[in-house]
Design a protein around this motif. Structure first.
Motif, mmCIF file in Angstrom:
data_model
loop_
_atom_site.group_PDB
_atom_site.id
_atom_site.type_symbol
_atom_site.label_atom_id
_atom_site.label_comp_id
_atom_site.label_asym_id
_atom_site.label_seq_id
_atom_site.Cartn_x
_atom_site.Cartn_y
_atom_site.Cartn_z
ATOM 1 N N ALA A 1 47.977 32.273 41.778
ATOM 2 C CA ALA A 1 48.076 33.425 40.873
ATOM 3 C C ALA A 1 49.108 34.391 41.437
ATOM 4 O O ALA A 1 49.457 34.318 42.611
ATOM 5 C CB ALA A 1 46.726 34.122 40.728
ATOM 6 N N GLN A 2 49.562 35.268 40.577
ATOM 7 C CA GLN A 2 50.449 36.340 41.031
ATOM 8 C C GLN A 2 50.134 37.595 40.244
ATOM 9 O O GLN A 2 49.587 37.542 39.150
ATOM 10 C CB GLN A 2 51.909 35.956 40.901
ATOM 11 N N ARG A 3 50.474 38.701 40.829
ATOM 12 C CA ARG A 3 50.233 40.010 40.214
ATOM 13 C C ARG A 3 51.555 40.535 39.686
ATOM 14 O O ARG A 3 52.571 40.485 40.367
ATOM 15 C CB ARG A 3 49.657 40.956 41.262
ATOM 16 N N ASP A 4 51.546 41.018 38.470
ATOM 17 C CA ASP A 4 52.724 41.673 37.929
ATOM 18 C C ASP A 4 52.308 42.949 37.231
ATOM 19 O O ASP A 4 51.159 43.376 37.348
ATOM 20 C CB ASP A 4 53.537 40.735 37.025
ATOM 21 N N ARG A 5 53.198 43.559 36.497
ATOM 22 C CA ARG A 5 52.916 44.858 35.874
ATOM 23 C C ARG A 5 51.729 44.850 34.930
ATOM 24 O O ARG A 5 51.046 45.849 34.783
ATOM 25 C CB ARG A 5 54.124 45.320 35.071
ATOM 26 N N VAL A 6 51.529 43.747 34.244
ATOM 27 C CA VAL A 6 50.468 43.695 33.234
ATOM 28 C C VAL A 6 49.191 43.053 33.751
ATOM 29 O O VAL A 6 48.264 42.831 32.989
ATOM 30 C CB VAL A 6 50.943 42.968 31.957
ATOM 31 N N GLY A 7 49.124 42.759 35.026
ATOM 32 C CA GLY A 7 47.905 42.198 35.602
ATOM 33 C C GLY A 7 48.170 40.893 36.318
ATOM 34 O O GLY A 7 49.283 40.597 36.725
ATOM 35 N N TRP A 8 47.116 40.127 36.448
ATOM 36 C CA TRP A 8 47.193 38.859 37.148
ATOM 37 C C TRP A 8 47.621 37.764 36.184
ATOM 38 O O TRP A 8 47.278 37.791 35.013
ATOM 39 C CB TRP A 8 45.827 38.495 37.726
ATOM 40 N N LYS A 9 48.377 36.790 36.693
ATOM 41 C CA LYS A 9 48.726 35.645 35.872
ATOM 42 C C LYS A 9 48.690 34.382 36.718
ATOM 43 O O LYS A 9 48.924 34.419 37.921
ATOM 44 C CB LYS A 9 50.073 35.825 35.176
ATOM 45 N N ILE A 10 48.383 33.283 36.071
ATOM 46 C CA ILE A 10 48.298 32.003 36.745
ATOM 47 C C ILE A 10 49.704 31.468 37.002
ATOM 48 O O ILE A 10 50.616 31.699 36.212
ATOM 49 C CB ILE A 10 47.441 31.013 35.910
ATOM 50 N N LEU B 1 43.308 33.809 45.213
ATOM 51 C CA LEU B 1 44.157 32.873 44.472
ATOM 52 C C LEU B 1 45.637 33.159 44.729
ATOM 53 O O LEU B 1 46.447 32.240 44.827
ATOM 54 C CB LEU B 1 43.858 32.953 42.973
ATOM 55 N N THR B 2 45.986 34.429 44.853
ATOM 56 C CA THR B 2 47.362 34.809 45.164
ATOM 57 C C THR B 2 47.764 34.284 46.538
ATOM 58 O O THR B 2 48.855 33.749 46.714
ATOM 59 C CB THR B 2 47.523 36.338 45.102
ATOM 60 N N ASP B 3 46.862 34.417 47.505
ATOM 61 C CA ASP B 3 47.136 33.914 48.856
ATOM 62 C C ASP B 3 47.377 32.407 48.853
ATOM 63 O O ASP B 3 48.153 31.894 49.657
ATOM 64 C CB ASP B 3 45.988 34.247 49.806
ATOM 65 N N LEU B 4 46.712 31.699 47.937
ATOM 66 C CA LEU B 4 46.863 30.246 47.824
ATOM 67 C C LEU B 4 48.073 29.852 46.974
ATOM 68 O O LEU B 4 48.421 28.679 46.889
ATOM 69 C CB LEU B 4 45.603 29.637 47.212
ATOM 70 N N GLY B 5 48.684 30.839 46.315
ATOM 71 C CA GLY B 5 49.818 30.562 45.443
ATOM 72 C C GLY B 5 49.415 30.166 44.031
ATOM 73 O O GLY B 5 50.242 29.722 43.248
#
Length: 61
Positions: free
Chosen positions: A40-49, A34-38
């Protein structure tokens, strides 16, 4: 692009998580895709949409 069943589940869980709901674990492989597709993104607290992920989810339902 069609998402796999696991990716769609992860996207739904990320949307629920953002809404403040408790969710099961997010499959890392699906979240990375999902991150590769844009979607989702990963941040300090985990994954987010991302907004793009929200649009993809809305279009799929």
């Amino acid at each position: 692009m069609a998402l796999s069943e696991g990716q769609m589940l992860a996207l739904k869980n990320l949307a629920r998580k953002q809404a403040g709901d408790d969710v099961d674990w997010i499959n890392i492989s699906d979240a990375r895709a999902l991150t590769d597709l844009g979607y989702a993104q990963r941040d300090r607290v985990g994954w987010k949409i991302t907004p793009e992920g929200q649009e993809a989810l809305a279009a799929a339902t």
